[in-house]
Design an enzyme around this catalytic site. Sequence first.
Site, PDB file in Angstrom:
ATOM      1  N   ASP A 191      45.498  45.347  29.459  1.00  0.00           N
ATOM      2  CA  ASP A 191      45.583  44.164  30.311  1.00  0.00           C
ATOM      3  C   ASP A 191      44.529  43.144  29.896  1.00  0.00           C
ATOM      4  OD1 ASP A 191      45.886  42.353  32.381  1.00  0.00           O
ATOM      5  OD2 ASP A 191      45.268  43.741  33.966  1.00  0.00           O
ATOM      6  N   SER A 230      46.387  42.484  41.270  1.00  0.00           N
ATOM      7  CA  SER A 230      46.558  41.195  40.606  1.00  0.00           C
ATOM      8  C   SER A 230      46.206  40.045  41.552  1.00  0.00           C
ATOM      9  CB  SER A 230      47.979  41.087  40.056  1.00  0.00           C
ATOM     10  OG  SER A 230      48.094  40.044  39.126  1.00  0.00           O
ATOM     11  N   HIS A 288      48.976  45.797  32.626  1.00  0.00           N
ATOM     12  CA  HIS A 288      48.844  45.257  33.975  1.00  0.00           C
ATOM     13  C   HIS A 288      49.829  45.907  34.943  1.00  0.00           C
ATOM     14  CE1 HIS A 288      47.258  42.142  36.591  1.00  0.00           C
ATOM     15  NE2 HIS A 288      48.470  41.721  36.893  1.00  0.00           N
TER      16      HIS A 288
END
Length: 328
Positions: free
Chosen positions: A268, A173, A300
């Site tokens: 995601d 991320s 995610h």
Amino acid sequence: MASGDAPSSMAPAAGEAAAPDQDEVVREFGPLLRVYKSGRLERPLDAPPVAPGLDAATGVDSKDVHLGDYSARLYLPLAAAARDGKLPIIVYVHGGGFVAESAASPNYHRFLNLLAAACPAVGVSVEYRLAPEHPLPAAYDDCLSALGWVLSAADPWVSAHGDLGRVFLAGDSAGANICHHLAMHHPEVPVPRLRGAVLIHPWFWGSEAVGGETRDPADRARGAGLWMYVCPGTTGMDDPRMNPMAPGAPGLERLAFDRVMVCAAEVDFLRWRGRAYAEAVAAVRGEAAVELLETEGEDHVFYLFKPECDKAKEMLDRMVAFVNAGTA
């Protein structure tokens, strides 16, 4: 001052009740960050930190090294270090939207133990400063300094057991975003290029949609809200730090790694950015330099919350294979 106390300029006089609107939430970014009118911050996703030390399940030892504004948690697979000589080094950067999480978070600590044991490798998990207390570029600066520190082999574990010719970056991320930044701003040190990078569900965005992303301008602006908050000096959604493929962004041929593995998850909303990044790198480096892993049915950073599921194990296995393929 305790985190729940009102700042002194807002403290009520004796006998007065605190103004009720001081507990009003003025900004909220999902489970990552809640900002109150009083200035108080909450990070709902953050779990109590865990201490370093020997992990009985994996045989990996860990320790914290404090380095001023930032720190690092190092991981050493003891059996492999004793028998296998020099090991690859994986510099890991945690996610959390630049505002949350920690190298000492239980999920990250568990994953680094698993990764260090499975490769085996020396792991270095960076504890960088978080926004909004420390707006960007603080996190970028801390991680660049940490990479330089690793490559200097100043720590005994790194110097004794790490192979500076086999250094990899990995992150998820916002941490994957930082890894891209590190590879674009590789410190000038007398070591070979980075062997590779693993970008897990990277947080990139942009003003123009790619793939199946929303085309709605309002939705695109909302998707960049946290970025605008953590980086007050940004030029916007097409800031090269958020959109490496933006017009005018530095060319990806500058990337200081030989190979990249990009992980994307089907559910995601960032999956299309990960795919577009992989395609953009392949366009300048060739298909053989890029590996794309797309996990069906997952969201995610699922692997942090469901480490025992088959798809998390598959992702770990693919990461291990990627590292070991680059260590010959």
